[in-house]
Scaffold this active site. Structure first.
Site, PDB file in Angstrom:
ATOM      1  N   ASP A 113      30.737  26.105 -26.562  1.00 25.47           N
ATOM      2  CA  ASP A 113      31.903  25.602 -25.833  1.00 25.47           C
ATOM      3  C   ASP A 113      33.111  25.672 -26.755  1.00 25.47           C
ATOM      4  O   ASP A 113      33.083  25.122 -27.865  1.00 25.47           O
ATOM      5  CB  ASP A 113      31.689  24.152 -25.395  1.00 25.47           C
ATOM      6  CG  ASP A 113      30.681  24.031 -24.262  1.00 25.47           C
ATOM      7  OD1 ASP A 113      30.311  25.075 -23.696  1.00 25.47           O
ATOM      8  OD2 ASP A 113      30.267  22.906 -23.956  1.00 25.47           O
TER       9      ASP A 113
ATOM     10  N   ASP B  29      26.584  26.024 -10.903  1.00 25.28           N
ATOM     11  CA  ASP B  29      26.241  24.664 -11.320  1.00 25.28           C
ATOM     12  C   ASP B  29      25.681  23.949 -10.098  1.00 25.28           C
ATOM     13  O   ASP B  29      26.404  23.723  -9.124  1.00 25.28           O
ATOM     14  CB  ASP B  29      27.474  23.925 -11.846  1.00 25.28           C
ATOM     15  CG  ASP B  29      28.056  24.583 -13.091  1.00 25.28           C
ATOM     16  OD1 ASP B  29      27.289  25.261 -13.809  1.00 25.28           O
ATOM     17  OD2 ASP B  29      29.261  24.423 -13.350  1.00 25.28           O
TER      18      ASP B  29
END
Length: 257
Positions: free
Chosen positions: A11, A130
């Protein structure tokens, strides 16, 4: 037979790795390029950068990271986060990304997947899904969530996966929002339901806590690749340990000497 891929995910926010990477010998644990080089040396099959920079104006930082990584590493790199237009994809590919992951923009406008695949080829278009288990009228199903799992859409995850593949997605990056960060392992029923319903590779993501979880993602979840973050970043296991463990379990791995 295809080789199973192990993919660390980093990330990146404003050009820095969020949470850092706990490798011995890294001069700067927050530098994504340093981390990418270390992962490449450790035998990672691919690398995934997720740009979680809050503002679109700061996109220049991820482009610099991608460019420097492409110059220093030889493994394929996928970049996602904030990809909204064909121009976004073109710019990332021009800076050295091998694949680009699109998420919310594909949910809000499905045709974006078709446009991207037609322009750049489906082999470099990854659709990130997701999904979260939701109880509706007495029965459970998995639905798509966007904006980091905060916004519910009511869209059935399996139907959506089939739809984006039909539009040209070359790969699905599937994250279980129920399992993400729990270290309890992948959501195997979700992973298998998606993988068995489509014809393109599925990368399992969300919930890895040990090396057996990686094996289960492939063997029981029918994924073709596994993505993990914290078990690698914080030095619990190396990529090589993961791949050797998976090979001992009988999975076809690329093991460099």
């Amino acid at each position: 037979m295809f080789k199973v891929r192990v993919i660390p995910c980093l990330d990146v926010k404003d050009g820095r790795v969020v949470k850092g990477v706990n490798f011995v010998g890294l001069r700067d644990a927050g530098d994504p390029v340093e981390a990418a080089i270390a992962y490449g040396a450790a035998g990672a099959d691919e690398l995934c950068f997720l740009d979680i920079t809050a503002t679109h104006e700061n996109r220049g930082t991820i482009l610099d990271v991608v460019k420097r990584t492409a110059e220093a590493c030889f493994m394929p790199v996928t970049v996602g986060g904030g990809v909204r237009t064909v121009d976004d994809i073109r710019t990332l590919l021009n800076h050295g990304a091998d694949k680009v992951s699109i998420n919310s923009a594909a949910v809000s406008r499905r045709e974006f997947v078709k446009e991207a695949a037609e322009k750049f080829g489906n082999q470099c278009i990854v659709v990130a899904i997701d999904a979260k288990r939701v109880a509706r009228s007495g029965s459970d199903r998995w639905e798509i969530f966007t904006h980091g799992g905060r916004k519910e859409t009511g869209i059935d995850a399996i139907e959506y996966a089939q739809e984006v593949v039909a539009l040209g997605a070359g790969e699905i990056l599937l994250t279980s929002m129920d399992r993400d960060g729990t270290k309890q392992g992948f959501d195997i029923p979700l992973t298998r339901a998606i993988a068995d319903s489509i014809t393109v590779p599925v990368i399992a993501s969300g919930g890895v806590g040990n090396l057996d979880h990686l094996v289960a993602g492939i063997r029981e979840g029918h994924a073709t690749a596994v993505l993990a973050a914290s078990i690698f970043h914080f030095g619990e296991f190396t990529v090589r340990q993961a791949k050797e463990h998976m090979a001992r379990a009988g999975l076809p791995m690329r093991l460099d000497p």
